[in-house]
Design a protein around this motif. Sequence first.
Motif, PDB file in Angstrom:
ATOM      1  N   SER A   6       4.740  17.535   8.451  1.00 51.57           N
ATOM      2  CA  SER A   6       3.277  17.622   8.431  1.00 51.57           C
ATOM      3  C   SER A   6       2.670  16.708   9.488  1.00 51.57           C
ATOM      4  N   ARG A   7       3.521  16.036  10.254  1.00 56.04           N
ATOM      5  CA  ARG A   7       3.097  15.173  11.372  1.00 56.04           C
ATOM      6  C   ARG A   7       2.254  13.976  10.924  1.00 56.04           C
ATOM      7  N   VAL A   8       2.298  13.677   9.639  1.00 57.64           N
ATOM      8  CA  VAL A   8       1.563  12.497   9.186  1.00 57.64           C
ATOM      9  C   VAL A   8       2.207  11.254   9.778  1.00 57.64           C
ATOM     10  N   ILE A  49       3.962   2.837  19.309  1.00 58.97           N
ATOM     11  CA  ILE A  49       4.861   3.638  18.474  1.00 58.97           C
ATOM     12  C   ILE A  49       6.242   3.634  19.104  1.00 58.97           C
ATOM     13  N   GLU A  78      -9.077  10.277  -1.248  1.00 60.20           N
ATOM     14  CA  GLU A  78      -8.008   9.328  -1.538  1.00 60.20           C
ATOM     15  C   GLU A  78      -7.190   9.054  -0.281  1.00 60.20           C
ATOM     16  N   LEU A  98       0.833  -1.212   0.000  1.00 62.33           N
ATOM     17  CA  LEU A  98       0.000   0.000   0.000  1.00 62.33           C
ATOM     18  C   LEU A  98       0.865   1.259   0.000  1.00 62.33           C
ATOM     19  N   TYR A 120      -6.692   5.684   1.947  1.00 63.29           N
ATOM     20  CA  TYR A 120      -5.346   5.149   2.176  1.00 63.29           C
ATOM     21  C   TYR A 120      -5.133   4.801   3.653  1.00 63.29           C
ATOM     22  N   PHE A 121      -5.496   5.742   4.526  1.00 64.44           N
ATOM     23  CA  PHE A 121      -5.280   5.484   5.950  1.00 64.44           C
ATOM     24  C   PHE A 121      -6.176   4.356   6.452  1.00 64.44           C
ATOM     25  N   ASN A 125       0.017   2.957  21.800  1.00 65.81           N
ATOM     26  CA  ASN A 125      -0.102   2.733  20.364  1.00 65.81           C
ATOM     27  C   ASN A 125       1.057   1.935  19.780  1.00 65.81           C
ATOM     28  N   ARG A 151      -7.172   1.808   4.729  1.00 66.26           N
ATOM     29  CA  ARG A 151      -6.609   0.530   4.268  1.00 66.26           C
ATOM     30  C   ARG A 151      -5.345   0.184   5.031  1.00 66.26           C
ATOM     31  N   LEU A 152      -4.575   1.221   5.437  1.00 64.19           N
ATOM     32  CA  LEU A 152      -3.383   0.949   6.247  1.00 64.19           C
ATOM     33  C   LEU A 152      -3.778   0.328   7.582  1.00 64.19           C
ATOM     34  N   LYS A 153      -4.983   0.651   8.040  1.00 64.78           N
ATOM     35  CA  LYS A 153      -5.459   0.067   9.296  1.00 64.78           C
ATOM     36  C   LYS A 153      -6.110  -1.287   9.067  1.00 64.78           C
ATOM     37  N   GLY A 191      -2.017  15.303  11.483  1.00 65.29           N
ATOM     38  CA  GLY A 191      -1.177  15.197  10.299  1.00 65.29           C
ATOM     39  C   GLY A 191      -1.908  14.595   9.123  1.00 65.29           C
ATOM     40  N   LEU A 192      -1.869  15.298   8.017  1.00 60.53           N
ATOM     41  CA  LEU A 192      -2.415  14.773   6.767  1.00 60.53           C
ATOM     42  C   LEU A 192      -1.450  15.191   5.662  1.00 60.53           C
ATOM     43  N   ILE A 247       0.649   9.310  12.648  1.00 62.61           N
ATOM     44  CA  ILE A 247      -0.510   8.498  12.293  1.00 62.61           C
ATOM     45  C   ILE A 247      -0.053   7.238  11.572  1.00 62.61           C
ATOM     46  N   PRO A 259      -3.400  11.797  17.036  1.00 61.41           N
ATOM     47  CA  PRO A 259      -2.353  12.497  17.773  1.00 61.41           C
ATOM     48  C   PRO A 259      -2.690  13.970  17.961  1.00 61.41           C
ATOM     49  N   ILE A 317      -2.931  -3.398  16.812  1.00 62.25           N
ATOM     50  CA  ILE A 317      -2.921  -2.077  16.197  1.00 62.25           C
ATOM     51  C   ILE A 317      -4.214  -1.807  15.428  1.00 62.25           C
ATOM     52  N   HIS A 318      -4.800  -2.867  14.867  1.00 58.44           N
ATOM     53  CA  HIS A 318      -6.042  -2.703  14.112  1.00 58.44           C
ATOM     54  C   HIS A 318      -7.241  -2.462  15.015  1.00 58.44           C
ATOM     55  N   TYR A 329      -6.013   6.053  16.720  1.00 57.21           N
ATOM     56  CA  TYR A 329      -5.224   7.066  17.418  1.00 57.21           C
ATOM     57  C   TYR A 329      -5.285   8.393  16.679  1.00 57.21           C
ATOM     58  N   GLN A 351      -9.606  14.253   9.950  1.00 57.29           N
ATOM     59  CA  GLN A 351      -8.732  13.470  10.819  1.00 57.29           C
ATOM     60  C   GLN A 351      -9.545  12.574  11.763  1.00 57.29           C
TER      61      GLN A 351
END
Lengths: 447, 310
Positions: A213-215, B52, B92, A7, B96-97, B50, B99-101, B83-84, A218, B79, B72-73, B77, B141
Amino acid sequence: MHNKISLIISREFFTRIRKKSFIIMTILGPLLFAAVIIGPTWFATMEDREVRVIGVIDSSRLFIGKIPETEYLKFEYLESITVDQIRERFPETRYYAVLYIAHIITSSPSAVQLMSDRAPSLNVRMHIANALEKELERQKLAAYDIDNLDEILAAVQTSVNIRTIVWQDDGGEVESHSELAMIVGYIGGFLIYIFIFLFGAQVMRGVIEEKSSRVVEILVSSVRPFQLMMGKIVGIGLVGLTQFLLWVILSFTLITIAQQVFFQDLGTPSSENIVMEDMFSSSRLQPSQPIENEGKEIYREIFSSISAINFGVMLGAFLFYFLGGYLLYASLFASIGSAADSETDTQQFMLPVTIPLILSIIVMTNAIMNPDGPIAFWFSVVPLTSPIIMMARIPFGVPFWEVALSAVLLIGSFVFTTWLAGKIYRTGILMYGKKVNYIELWKWLRY
Amino acid sequence: MELFSAKNVSKSFVNHKALGNVSISVPEKSIYGLLGPNGAGKTTLLRIINQITAPDTGELFFKGRRLNPGDIHRIGYMPEERGLYKKMKVGEQALYFGRLKGLDKKTAMKRLKYWFEKFEIQSWWDKKVEELSKGMQQKVQFIITILHEPEMLIFDEPFSGFDPINTNLLKNEVTALRDRGATIIFSTHNMSSVEELCDHITLIDNSRVIINGEINSIRQKFKLDIYRVGFQGEAEKLNDLLSSNYQVLNLTSTPGGHTARIKLHNKSTDNVLLNMLLPHFHITSFTEEIPGMNDIFIDLVNKQKGPGNQ
């Protein structure tokens, strides 16, 4: 987990190849490349499209009607007029230039003069000089009064081409084209240098972008930092490969089209045939061959020897050394990005990474001049410089064990730098507002 | 029942200690507030939850077993520093985020459609994030955080940067999520939102837990036995009537009546007080003053500083 890396890779890849700058670079690259190859001939032929008339004042009367004309270059032989007279009304005559030939032809610089209100082109000057020399030679030889002079002259006309043959260990022979190998080696090495810099810097900028951007916070709550780093490196690497392959395809298409358009009348005989002709034919004297054909002759030769290069090997080597070098440097660039809050913070860490790259470019010239020397050998084996130097050596033929050694070392060291960079990266991306120095980096490594 | 707990978690960075022996226990389907002044170690704790960053020592449990990377799923979270990707399109990016989860594309699309409609932001789908205002970005967010419907949600300062209308919207969503079965941890300085939302809190200061427990029992614990009495009658008689166990802190009078704040000493009770007052006054109100979280917070943090300074 694998799914996540893919991904990330696809996001990095698709957001970049959809950028305008990528599309522009992809189209512009081959155009520039083609322009460099085709441009000079094209301009040469363009220039000659204009019909030029040259007024000739021949005081010696030896050359009247003897200077060969071409489609675009005509001569008018003037009687009973002096140079001064013609100068006064030069614009009315519409002559391109005026050729003055003195009474007695000597090697003195003022014996033959080409005069014009602008600097006459080199082609015209060469054509005239050639024609006058040939005519003089012919007249001098004629003075010896030899029978069958033309046949004898044709028979002695010889041209020598040197073929360089490399004896292989297995008893075979390979023909090498040194000049071409130099060019190809230089282009290959330089391309790798550019690609590493270009796409390594993109990795670094990408990391800084995510951090500022602090992404990143996340992202790392969804994937491991190492996956994130590798996803980015691989994604951008694929962008580089795509760009390169598009360049190759587009360049070949353009060159093929150009060949068809500009040189179709000549065809492209194989290099073997050219050599055969040159060695054994004895009737190549063509005193009145038009100028532009000489240019075409050179390009035909270039095209035919280009086809003699083993592009499979070159492409394979390029892909391997590009990927190896890129992976080696990209992870270093990624860790630099992770330690910085903005691009200006990166300067102090950039230096040690760019030094080996710049050194490679300096050493490359030496390696191309002497591809089997110790400098070329060592720099093509040491991983930080090997991608560029080995790429430059490959067209000359490199013993298998040297390539294998350099390949193994390269793979080993990019695994090592990736591991190292991963450790710096995972700490760096979450560290804000801190001036990072080398001592700090060393501490991160041991977390 | 407990959903998540951290036991004796410590974490030190190169130059300072972020967490020292911190333990928390988060009950299932509760809203858990993590309070503390800036730099107390809240964000570090949230990052550890989390996964991290890893704690130096200590253990984390999720649903009674050790927390593992697969969890994690099950966690969402948001923060503090939102952040984007600025140049990426909203839809989009959300996809993406999601699907990452671990969501598949189809489910993610379906849920995004639902949330975009609910927040009335469908028209943002093809906009770039940089075209949105900060408040708008916060909404996106928030959707990204809850899209994978995690069992546990972690918000770091969720209300900072929201206007009152959107703060309310967010509060309602948070409560709704809890009612649907999610467990929520959030850190904040905003004490009114704590009183409004939280069932449990933990106060962290200087890398240590100062207090934790159910919010009502904490407030009970910190009450100062002060009662607010509204009455009509001759206010001057008040001091004479009361024994030394009752101290009138202040008295305010309005044409409609008087209000007195009375502190009870020596374990005297409110019933006795009321009995003493009833024959002489017309009592209009009688309430115990329960300290707000704001007072408790300031009180505790200052007490922490006290001994350190001496």
